[in-house]
Design a protein around this motif. Structure first.
Motif, PDB file in Angstrom:
ATOM      1  N   UNK A  21       0.516  -1.001  -0.366  1.00  0.00           N
ATOM      2  CA  UNK A  21       0.218   0.185  -0.230  1.00  0.00           C
ATOM      3  C   UNK A  21       1.156   1.258  -0.165  1.00  0.00           C
ATOM      4  N   UNK A  22       1.632   1.102   0.594  1.00  0.00           N
ATOM      5  CA  UNK A  22       2.517   2.637   1.021  1.00  0.00           C
ATOM      6  C   UNK A  22       3.779   2.376  -0.321  1.00  0.00           C
ATOM      7  N   UNK A  23       3.922   1.234  -1.005  1.00  0.00           N
ATOM      8  CA  UNK A  23       4.766   1.147  -2.474  1.00  0.00           C
ATOM      9  C   UNK A  23       3.455   2.040  -3.873  1.00  0.00           C
ATOM     10  N   UNK A  24       2.212   1.569  -3.628  1.00  0.00           N
ATOM     11  CA  UNK A  24       1.022   2.391  -4.246  1.00  0.00           C
ATOM     12  C   UNK A  24       0.790   3.767  -3.921  1.00  0.00           C
ATOM     13  N   UNK A  25       0.320   3.260  -3.033  1.00  0.00           N
ATOM     14  CA  UNK A  25      -0.806   4.676  -2.888  1.00  0.00           C
ATOM     15  C   UNK A  25      -0.535   6.184  -2.842  1.00  0.00           C
ATOM     16  N   UNK A  26       1.109   6.348  -2.977  1.00  0.00           N
ATOM     17  CA  UNK A  26       1.422   7.862  -2.975  1.00  0.00           C
ATOM     18  C   UNK A  26       1.692   8.030  -4.491  1.00  0.00           C
ATOM     19  N   UNK A  27       1.849   6.924  -5.318  1.00  0.00           N
ATOM     20  CA  UNK A  27       1.948   7.269  -6.546  1.00  0.00           C
ATOM     21  C   UNK A  27       0.323   7.088  -7.496  1.00  0.00           C
ATOM     22  N   UNK A  28      -0.664   7.401  -6.569  1.00  0.00           N
ATOM     23  CA  UNK A  28      -1.977   6.977  -7.154  1.00  0.00           C
ATOM     24  C   UNK A  28      -2.715   8.715  -6.876  1.00  0.00           C
ATOM     25  N   UNK A  29      -3.010   9.245  -7.791  1.00  0.00           N
ATOM     26  CA  UNK A  29      -3.271  10.622  -7.803  1.00  0.00           C
ATOM     27  C   UNK A  29      -5.013  11.239  -8.571  1.00  0.00           C
ATOM     28  N   UNK A 185      -9.099  -0.777 -19.738  1.00  0.00           N
ATOM     29  CA  UNK A 185      -7.987  -0.447 -19.002  1.00  0.00           C
ATOM     30  C   UNK A 185      -7.577  -0.138 -18.257  1.00  0.00           C
ATOM     31  N   UNK A 186      -7.339   0.781 -18.747  1.00  0.00           N
ATOM     32  CA  UNK A 186      -6.926   1.895 -17.503  1.00  0.00           C
ATOM     33  C   UNK A 186      -7.219   2.084 -16.224  1.00  0.00           C
ATOM     34  N   UNK A 187      -8.238   1.706 -16.916  1.00  0.00           N
ATOM     35  CA  UNK A 187      -9.456   2.426 -14.937  1.00  0.00           C
ATOM     36  C   UNK A 187      -9.289   1.445 -14.209  1.00  0.00           C
ATOM     37  N   UNK A 188      -8.814   0.084 -15.089  1.00  0.00           N
ATOM     38  CA  UNK A 188      -9.732  -1.289 -14.255  1.00  0.00           C
ATOM     39  C   UNK A 188      -8.183  -1.091 -13.477  1.00  0.00           C
ATOM     40  N   UNK A 189      -7.393  -1.511 -13.820  1.00  0.00           N
ATOM     41  CA  UNK A 189      -6.185  -1.466 -13.497  1.00  0.00           C
ATOM     42  C   UNK A 189      -5.358  -0.920 -12.287  1.00  0.00           C
ATOM     43  N   UNK A 190      -5.922   0.630 -12.612  1.00  0.00           N
ATOM     44  CA  UNK A 190      -5.299   1.060 -11.603  1.00  0.00           C
ATOM     45  C   UNK A 190      -6.510   0.696 -10.176  1.00  0.00           C
ATOM     46  N   UNK A 191      -7.963   0.363 -10.684  1.00  0.00           N
ATOM     47  CA  UNK A 191      -9.170   0.245  -9.407  1.00  0.00           C
ATOM     48  C   UNK A 191      -8.028  -0.705  -8.426  1.00  0.00           C
ATOM     49  N   UNK A 194      -5.068  -0.621  -6.242  1.00  0.00           N
ATOM     50  CA  UNK A 194      -5.332  -0.812  -5.134  1.00  0.00           C
ATOM     51  C   UNK A 194      -5.755  -2.038  -4.163  1.00  0.00           C
ATOM     52  N   UNK A 195      -6.205  -2.758  -4.840  1.00  0.00           N
ATOM     53  CA  UNK A 195      -7.066  -3.964  -3.952  1.00  0.00           C
ATOM     54  C   UNK A 195      -6.515  -5.175  -3.841  1.00  0.00           C
ATOM     55  N   UNK A 196      -4.838  -4.970  -4.295  1.00  0.00           N
ATOM     56  CA  UNK A 196      -3.880  -5.582  -3.693  1.00  0.00           C
ATOM     57  C   UNK A 196      -4.114  -5.868  -3.142  1.00  0.00           C
ATOM     58  N   UNK A 323      -7.154 -12.126  -9.488  1.00  0.00           N
ATOM     59  CA  UNK A 323      -7.066  -9.804  -9.702  1.00  0.00           C
ATOM     60  C   UNK A 323      -7.208 -10.152 -10.867  1.00  0.00           C
ATOM     61  N   UNK A 324      -6.991  -9.332 -11.597  1.00  0.00           N
ATOM     62  CA  UNK A 324      -6.617  -8.911 -13.502  1.00  0.00           C
ATOM     63  C   UNK A 324      -5.329 -10.308 -13.644  1.00  0.00           C
ATOM     64  N   UNK A 325      -4.668 -11.022 -14.207  1.00  0.00           N
ATOM     65  CA  UNK A 325      -3.804 -11.609 -14.343  1.00  0.00           C
ATOM     66  C   UNK A 325      -2.489 -11.265 -14.679  1.00  0.00           C
ATOM     67  N   UNK A 326      -1.808  -9.681 -14.773  1.00  0.00           N
ATOM     68  CA  UNK A 326      -1.116  -9.119 -14.479  1.00  0.00           C
ATOM     69  C   UNK A 326      -0.737  -9.014 -13.316  1.00  0.00           C
ATOM     70  N   UNK A 327      -0.899  -9.330 -12.760  1.00  0.00           N
ATOM     71  CA  UNK A 327      -1.258  -8.594 -11.258  1.00  0.00           C
ATOM     72  C   UNK A 327      -1.267  -9.992 -10.484  1.00  0.00           C
ATOM     73  N   UNK A 328      -1.507 -11.025 -10.711  1.00  0.00           N
ATOM     74  CA  UNK A 328      -1.471 -12.457  -9.821  1.00  0.00           C
ATOM     75  C   UNK A 328      -0.536 -12.658  -8.980  1.00  0.00           C
ATOM     76  N   UNK A 329       0.961 -12.594  -9.530  1.00  0.00           N
ATOM     77  CA  UNK A 329       2.168 -12.783  -8.888  1.00  0.00           C
ATOM     78  C   UNK A 329       2.258 -12.300  -7.400  1.00  0.00           C
ATOM     79  N   UNK A 330       1.889 -11.585  -6.898  1.00  0.00           N
ATOM     80  CA  UNK A 330       1.841 -11.070  -5.842  1.00  0.00           C
ATOM     81  C   UNK A 330       0.566 -11.694  -5.510  1.00  0.00           C
TER      82      UNK A 330
END
Ligand code: M6R
Length: 364
Positions: A21-29, A185-191, A194-196, A323-330
């Protein structure tokens, strides 16, 4: 200082939702990915001809995942090299190549030398680094910090997870600027990104099942991890984690390669971990599982909730949220970190300081 945990590794495994969360949130505005530290104009991002990722160990495994994600999302060709190979191999890179060095400590000797080698060739280097003010952070042209906080255990967990998040953010941003992702797709990925953290949290809550399983297989001599696509990248990390702290020989294979030699090693009761989170490859992986099972392997399947057909094939199945396939490793890596941890504990080993290893490898 272990905060009530028996080992730093377990504490750090549990810190992952926060670190991510700390790595992602400051980079989403305002619903947009903004990475100011990149210091790259849209024109520069559009001009990137290829990306060369350089790292060691687990950070290299992040690089392998990054290749799949960046190529899929931003359509930029990506090469990944071990720093110890890159620095001596005379790579062919043009002026529009972007070099990314990934390192938790920022002090790994080969990674630092690779950075200097790239700069000597006139290339721009972006560092994805955890330790603030470390050598790689100081010498890179630009630094994107992972905000994992101090990592003490030799086996990396939370730094690895935050490196993955950094790579996703870069992929989404580059994809948007280069016009390779639709608005939708962009909106979806951003969403989804943040759920990871909450999904990782959910997996951690089911740790007892993994602990039980780890106790059962702690006396294994060989363990194989098989997967395809991003699941193969996850397997590489799962296998390294296990080797590092449990001293069990293990290998990760791209499942399609089994037939080209390795399957001869499969015999009765050998544990094979089959990772199957990539929907388009699911059927293929299941047939590889059937093949190893028919040679007597005991199979632990790792897949997403909803894929209950896995139960018919695997002997024991672990589920993680989707989650989306591209984020599954996490998500898929979490049970594998826990597996390595609990095997090490069951064997009574020094989890945080495994033999022969140092937290940062400052000699070549
Ligand atoms: O500090 P770095 O990220 O540059 O370290 C790279 C590797 O030495 C490191 O990831 C190592 O493989 C870990 N001990 C794996 O858990």
């Amino acid at each position: 200082e272990k905060g009530g945990y028996e080992h730093f590794m377990l504490k750090e495994i549990y810190e992952q939702p926060k670190a991510v969360r700390d790595t992602i949130s400051p980079r989403i505005k305002d619903g947009k990915v903004v990475i100011e530290e990149l210091n790259m104009s849209d024109e520069e991002i559009k001009a990137i001809s290829r990306i060369q990722i350089v790292a060691c160990g687990s950070a290299y495994h992040v690089g392998i995942s990054a290749k799949y994600v960046l190529e899929e999302v931003a359509k930029i060709p990506v090469d990944v090299d071990f720093a110890s190979e890159f620095r001596y191999r005379n790579p062919i890179l043009d002026n529009n190549a972007l070099v990314i060095i990934i390192s938790q400590s920022g002090e790994t000797a080969d990674s630092l030398a690779a950075l200097r080698e790239a700069q000597a060739r006139g290339l721009k280097v972006l560092g994805i680094v955890n330790v603030v003010g470390s050598s790689i952070a100081r010498e890179a042209d630009n630094v994107m910090y992972t905000w994992a906080g101090p990592e003490i255990s030799v086996a990396t967990t939370k730094a690895y997870s935050t490196q993955l998040s950094a790579v996703y953010l870069i992929s989404i941003l580059f994809g948007q600027i280069r016009g390779t992702v639709t608005k939708e797709a962009y909106k979806n990925m951003v969403k989804e990104i943040q759920k990871l953290p909450e999904k990782i949290q959910k997996i951690l809550e089911e740790k007892e099942r993994i602990q039980w399983f780890a106790n059962k297989f702690a006396s294994s001599h060989d363990i194989f991890f098989i997967g395809r696509g991003l699941d193969y990248a996850t397997c590489l990390e799962g296998s390294l984690k296990l080797k590092e702290i449990s001293y069990i020989h293990s290998e990760a294979y791209a499942a399609g390669e089994l037939k080209h030699g390795t399957i001869s090693l499969i015999e009765k009761d050998i544990l094979v971990v089959g990772v199957a989170t990539q929907e388009q490859l699911y059927g293929k992986l299941v047939s590889n599982i059937v093949e190893v099972k028919s040679r007597g392997a005991y199979v632990m399947g790792l897949t997403t909730y909803g894929n209950y057909a896995m139960e018919d094939t695997a002997d024991f199945t672990v589920y993680v949220p989707k989650t989306m396939s591209c984020f599954m490793t996490s998500l898929a890596v979490i049970p594998l970190q826990l597996l390595a941890y609990y095997v090490s504990v069951a064997k009574g080993l020094d989890v945080d300081k495994p033999r022969n290893l140092a937290k940062s490898v400052t000699v070549e």
